[in-house]
Scaffold this motif. Structure first.
Motif, PDB file in Angstrom:
ATOM      1  N   MET A 117       0.948  -1.150  -0.093  1.00  0.00           N
ATOM      2  CA  MET A 117       0.027   0.031   0.151  1.00  0.00           C
ATOM      3  C   MET A 117       0.843   1.179  -0.044  1.00  0.00           C
ATOM      4  O   MET A 117       1.843   1.246   0.617  1.00  0.00           O
ATOM      5  N   LYS A 118       0.702   2.233  -0.660  1.00  0.00           N
ATOM      6  CA  LYS A 118       1.167   3.456  -0.933  1.00  0.00           C
ATOM      7  C   LYS A 118       0.824   4.489   0.404  1.00  0.00           C
ATOM      8  O   LYS A 118      -0.050   4.039   0.891  1.00  0.00           O
ATOM      9  N   LYS A 119       1.679   5.371   0.665  1.00  0.00           N
ATOM     10  CA  LYS A 119       1.522   6.099   2.025  1.00  0.00           C
ATOM     11  C   LYS A 119       1.886   7.628   1.390  1.00  0.00           C
ATOM     12  O   LYS A 119       2.691   8.091   1.022  1.00  0.00           O
ATOM     13  N   VAL A 120       0.713   8.335   1.899  1.00  0.00           N
ATOM     14  CA  VAL A 120       0.716   9.629   1.456  1.00  0.00           C
ATOM     15  C   VAL A 120       0.399  10.744   2.778  1.00  0.00           C
ATOM     16  O   VAL A 120      -0.591  10.355   3.380  1.00  0.00           O
ATOM     17  N   ALA A 121       1.132  11.709   2.860  1.00  0.00           N
ATOM     18  CA  ALA A 121       0.790  12.903   3.802  1.00  0.00           C
ATOM     19  C   ALA A 121       0.122  13.894   3.091  1.00  0.00           C
ATOM     20  O   ALA A 121       0.425  14.261   2.062  1.00  0.00           O
ATOM     21  N   VAL A 122      -1.321  14.487   3.607  1.00  0.00           N
ATOM     22  CA  VAL A 122      -1.806  15.606   3.157  1.00  0.00           C
ATOM     23  C   VAL A 122      -1.799  16.726   4.449  1.00  0.00           C
ATOM     24  O   VAL A 122      -2.148  16.591   5.377  1.00  0.00           O
ATOM     25  N   ILE A 123      -1.086  17.734   3.885  1.00  0.00           N
ATOM     26  CA  ILE A 123      -0.882  18.949   4.806  1.00  0.00           C
ATOM     27  C   ILE A 123      -2.035  19.939   4.287  1.00  0.00           C
ATOM     28  O   ILE A 123      -1.941  20.516   3.082  1.00  0.00           O
ATOM     29  N   THR A 124      -2.956  20.335   5.006  1.00  0.00           N
ATOM     30  CA  THR A 124      -4.026  21.316   4.814  1.00  0.00           C
ATOM     31  C   THR A 124      -3.753  22.889   5.247  1.00  0.00           C
ATOM     32  O   THR A 124      -3.338  22.633   6.605  1.00  0.00           O
TER      33      THR A 124
END
Length: 319
Positions: A1-8
């Motif tokens: 599984m891929k891993k992504v960080a989302v900074i809002t």
């Protein structure tokens, strides 16, 4: 599984309607945005609700804090990429700053929306979804910071907001987009052959102003900048980089006082060049000691000059 960080960080993509029916930009947290937009569940997504601001309220101190957060996240070798959600009004400036100051091969994808998540035909959901899929695609390794908007992928260096409200909000005049996202799949057609030199962030935040040149423009704004003790001035000239002759004396004075003066062009394509020899020409400006802004627009030239001044790197005749 891929891993992504989302900074809002806020913006229209995180906006809500107030009691008068107008949008309050940046009202939603990252967690609220996640709940509303139903982000892909086949990717390990980590939400970081960082700022809740309209993008014109974002400061350089904010950009440094976002940059530091991205760098700390990249310490995790399992992380495939980072997405930053951002208001569209200053999105191109922030994206270029990250491109200049973050040296990591993994994708940094900046996105936003022209319509709020609550509006009919909102582009918030699809832009963020596409940004997440792009952030974990190995084809974007070593490309630098990109902007994903309306199914298109743009290089941070040349992307510009082209429309005030249409969902086709961004473009890259003369260079085109790098690729598209179709059915959640990134299709990359081209990559930059040369990357920006990554600059360390060391010093205080310098003051750099932009002055637009036009028929009959005089020196009042340049002298106002000198009175404020600015570190740099970006001149948005015309054509190959010409300015009004009424500005020259003040420009020469600014250079003598150690102010870094950069000439750019207001045209969408092409770069500044000393083609002509007359008062106010680029050649005349070069003799006065200004810096050629090449094909950067005035806002990108400002970001580049500020980054150079902060890095304490030597600045030559060109940015």
């Amino acid at each position: 599984m891929k891993k992504v960080a989302v900074i809002t960080t806020g913006g229209t993509i995180a906006s809500k309607h107030n009691k008068d029916g107008r949008l309050s930009s940046g009202e939603m947290t990252g967690e609220e945005l996640n709940a509303v937009l139903h982000l892909p569940d086949n990717i390990d997504i980590h939400i970081y609700s960082f700022l809740q601001k309209p993008s014109m309220h974002i400061t350089f101190s904010d950009l440094d804090a976002i940059r530091d957060k991205i760098l700390s996240l990249f310490l995790d070798k399992a992380l495939d990429g980072v997405v930053v959600t951002h208001g569209t009004d200053s999105l191109e400036e922030s994206a270029f700053y990250f491109d200049l100051t973050i040296d990591d091969p993994r994708p940094i994808v900046v996105t936003g929306s022209q319509r709020s998540p609550e509006q009919l035909g909102s582009d918030a959901y699809i832009n963020l979804r596409h940004a997440i899929y792009s952030a974990c695609d190995e084809h974007l390794y070593n490309v630098g910071t990109v902007v994903v908007f309306n199914e298109r992928v743009f290089s941070a260096k040349y992307v510009k907001k082209e429309h005030a409200s249409n969902i086709q909000g961004f473009n890259s005049f003369g260079f085109g987009y790098l690729g598209i996202i179709d059915n959640d799949k990134l299709k990359l057609y081209q990559k930059p052959i040369k990357s920006e030199k990554h600059l360390p962030v060391k010093k205080r935040i310098p003051t750099v102003e932009i002055i637009k040149c036009y028929l009959g423009a005089d020196d009042k704004f340049i002298r106002a900048c000198l009175g404020e003790g600015v570190d740099g001035i970006i001149l948005e000239g015309v054509g190959r980089g010409q300015v009004s002759p009424l500005m020259i004396d003040a420009i020469e004075e600014a250079v003598k006082k150690g102010v870094h003066v950069v000439i750019t062009t207001a045209t969408e394509e092409g770069e500044v060049y000393p083609s002509y020899d007359y008062r106010g020409s680029t050649y005349d400006l070069l003799r006065a000691g200004i810096i050629l802004g090449k094909d950067y627009d005035s806002k990108k030239a400002r970001i580049k000059l500020m980054a150079l001044l902060r890095s304490e790197e030597e600045i030559g005749e060109e940015l």
